[in-house]
Design a protein around this motif. Structure first.
Motif, PDB file in Angstrom:
ATOM      1  N   LEU A 189      53.219  42.918  56.299  1.00 34.36           N
ATOM      2  CA  LEU A 189      53.114  41.346  56.214  1.00 34.36           C
ATOM      3  C   LEU A 189      51.870  41.159  55.064  1.00 34.36           C
ATOM      4  O   LEU A 189      52.056  40.427  54.157  1.00 34.36           O
ATOM      5  N   ARG A 190      50.828  41.821  55.462  1.00 30.29           N
ATOM      6  CA  ARG A 190      49.468  41.601  54.482  1.00 30.29           C
ATOM      7  C   ARG A 190      49.810  41.893  53.253  1.00 30.29           C
ATOM      8  O   ARG A 190      49.338  41.262  52.385  1.00 30.29           O
ATOM      9  N   TYR A 191      50.405  43.200  53.037  1.00 25.92           N
ATOM     10  CA  TYR A 191      50.580  43.581  51.820  1.00 25.92           C
ATOM     11  C   TYR A 191      51.651  42.659  50.815  1.00 25.92           C
ATOM     12  O   TYR A 191      51.475  42.393  49.831  1.00 25.92           O
ATOM     13  N   MET A 192      52.727  42.258  51.779  1.00 27.61           N
ATOM     14  CA  MET A 192      53.533  41.524  51.022  1.00 27.61           C
ATOM     15  C   MET A 192      52.989  39.840  50.446  1.00 27.61           C
ATOM     16  O   MET A 192      53.181  39.621  49.228  1.00 27.61           O
ATOM     17  N   VAL A 193      52.286  39.490  51.202  1.00 33.76           N
ATOM     18  CA  VAL A 193      51.606  38.222  50.958  1.00 33.76           C
ATOM     19  C   VAL A 193      50.550  38.535  49.863  1.00 33.76           C
ATOM     20  O   VAL A 193      50.442  37.615  48.887  1.00 33.76           O
ATOM     21  N   LEU A 194      49.734  39.714  49.724  1.00 33.04           N
ATOM     22  CA  LEU A 194      48.929  39.772  48.843  1.00 33.04           C
ATOM     23  C   LEU A 194      49.659  40.090  47.310  1.00 33.04           C
ATOM     24  O   LEU A 194      49.355  39.953  46.439  1.00 33.04           O
ATOM     25  N   PHE A 235      51.558  45.072  41.127  1.00 33.28           N
ATOM     26  CA  PHE A 235      52.086  46.467  41.186  1.00 33.28           C
ATOM     27  C   PHE A 235      51.480  47.193  42.466  1.00 33.28           C
ATOM     28  O   PHE A 235      52.206  47.904  43.228  1.00 33.28           O
ATOM     29  N   HIS A 236      50.202  47.240  42.535  1.00 32.02           N
ATOM     30  CA  HIS A 236      49.589  48.044  43.707  1.00 32.02           C
ATOM     31  C   HIS A 236      49.927  47.520  45.031  1.00 32.02           C
ATOM     32  O   HIS A 236      50.508  48.370  46.027  1.00 32.02           O
ATOM     33  N   TYR A 237      50.302  46.276  45.279  1.00 32.20           N
ATOM     34  CA  TYR A 237      50.281  45.580  46.523  1.00 32.20           C
ATOM     35  C   TYR A 237      51.818  45.778  46.760  1.00 32.20           C
ATOM     36  O   TYR A 237      52.579  46.164  48.071  1.00 32.20           O
ATOM     37  N   SER A 238      52.657  45.859  45.832  1.00 38.13           N
ATOM     38  CA  SER A 238      53.945  46.073  45.921  1.00 38.13           C
ATOM     39  C   SER A 238      54.277  47.645  46.349  1.00 38.13           C
ATOM     40  O   SER A 238      55.160  47.954  47.242  1.00 38.13           O
ATOM     41  N   PHE A 239      53.610  48.363  45.804  1.00 43.92           N
ATOM     42  CA  PHE A 239      53.717  49.805  46.073  1.00 43.92           C
ATOM     43  C   PHE A 239      53.301  49.949  47.719  1.00 43.92           C
ATOM     44  O   PHE A 239      53.941  50.918  48.473  1.00 43.92           O
ATOM     45  N   CYS A 240      52.176  49.719  48.036  1.00 45.99           N
ATOM     46  CA  CYS A 240      51.550  49.407  49.356  1.00 45.99           C
ATOM     47  C   CYS A 240      52.650  48.924  50.439  1.00 45.99           C
ATOM     48  O   CYS A 240      52.974  49.636  51.352  1.00 45.99           O
ATOM     49  N   PHE A 241      52.989  48.114  49.866  1.00 44.32           N
ATOM     50  CA  PHE A 241      54.308  47.164  50.909  1.00 44.32           C
ATOM     51  C   PHE A 241      55.518  48.094  51.008  1.00 44.32           C
ATOM     52  O   PHE A 241      55.875  48.177  52.191  1.00 44.32           O
ATOM     53  N   LEU A 242      55.992  48.597  49.953  1.00 42.65           N
ATOM     54  CA  LEU A 242      57.097  48.937  49.856  1.00 42.65           C
ATOM     55  C   LEU A 242      57.096  50.663  50.428  1.00 42.65           C
ATOM     56  O   LEU A 242      58.022  51.047  51.247  1.00 42.65           O
ATOM     57  N   THR A 243      56.075  51.195  50.329  1.00 40.18           N
ATOM     58  CA  THR A 243      55.831  52.803  50.700  1.00 40.18           C
ATOM     59  C   THR A 243      55.633  52.680  52.265  1.00 40.18           C
ATOM     60  O   THR A 243      56.171  53.594  52.960  1.00 40.18           O
TER      61      THR A 243
END
Length: 254
Positions: A189-194, A235-243
């Protein structure tokens, strides 16, 4: 890795070939430095005429390389590595295209700069679909083809690209929220918000580029520059979120 590279190179070359035919000569794109708030530096070479807006494109290459080097257990789930590597290679390819656009101010790289944005946003729903339903090549191809062909709206209306881009952003956000609701935890959730905040910053700062330039903090590091910083963070937080969600979903199926 080779298959992911081929996946990115094939549509890249196809779009480049089509853009070079003159098919998109009627598309409204900006091809002068007046579009940007950053002042040009006359004594620098063309590829650094706007040094900050040019050099920030190294960030896309850097973030793509960083995520390619992040390991997954390919023996257990090779599709997860493939989905990640395709997205990372898209980021690597995008940086040079923007840089060439600024260096040459020609139509073809300007068109490609817009065009390539769409498949990148479309890959987020593809990855979300993979997390929930596993790897479905037909779905991935269909999403990418829709993204690529949707750029045709830019031929119909001057703001066609902007309309299609907004649709892609909204759809990616909806899919992200859906997969978070079904599989996420507090960390995702934190990654998605970021990621969503970074996306908002990317859009707003780019639109306010000239308006912000009247304020001292944005004289050299302009709104357009900071919008690219937000894009890289997106890009970075999308990677964090999805991985992270891929890892959660995989553990639940074991």
């Amino acid at each position: 890795m080779k298959s992911a590279l081929l996946h990115v190179l094939m549509p890249f070359c196809a779009c480049l070939a089509l853009a070079s035919t003159g098919l998109f000569d009627r598309v409204l794109v900006d091809m002068n430095y007046d579009h940007y708030a950053e002042k040009t530096v006359d004594y620098l070479p063309c590829y650094l005429a706007m040094p900050f807006n040019s050099l920030i494109n190294l960030g896309y290459i850097g973030i793509g390389i960083y995520w390619i080097l992040q390991r997954t257990d390919s023996k257990r789930d090779p599709e997860a590595k493939y989905v990640k590597d395709v997205f990372a290679l898209m980021a690597i390819a995008y940086g040079p295209v923007q840089w060439v656009r600024l260096a040459t101010l020609r139509r073809v790289p300007a068109v490609l700069d817009q065009w390539f944005t769409l498949p990148m946003f479309a890959w987020v729903p593809v990855w979300c679909h993979f997390i929930e339903h596993g790897w479905r090549p037909r779905y991935a191809i269909a999403m990418e083809m829709c993204a690529i062909f949707s750029y045709g709206l830019a031929l119909v209306h001057d703001q066609g690209f902007e309309v299609v881009l907004v649709i892609h952003i909204i759809f990616a956000a909806i899919k992200g929220v859906g997969v978070q609701r079904n599989h996420g935890d507090f960390r995702s959730l934190r990654y998605m918000v970021l990621a969503l905040l970074s996306c908002s910053g990317f859009v707003v700062l780019k639109l306010l580029d000239h308006n912000l330039a009247q304020y001292r903090p944005f004289k050299h590091f302009t709104g357009h520059f900071w919008s690219k910083v937000c894009d890289i963070l997106q890009f970075h937080y999308s990677f964090c979120f999805l991985t992270h969600l891929s890892s959660i979903a995989q553990k639940r199926t074991e």
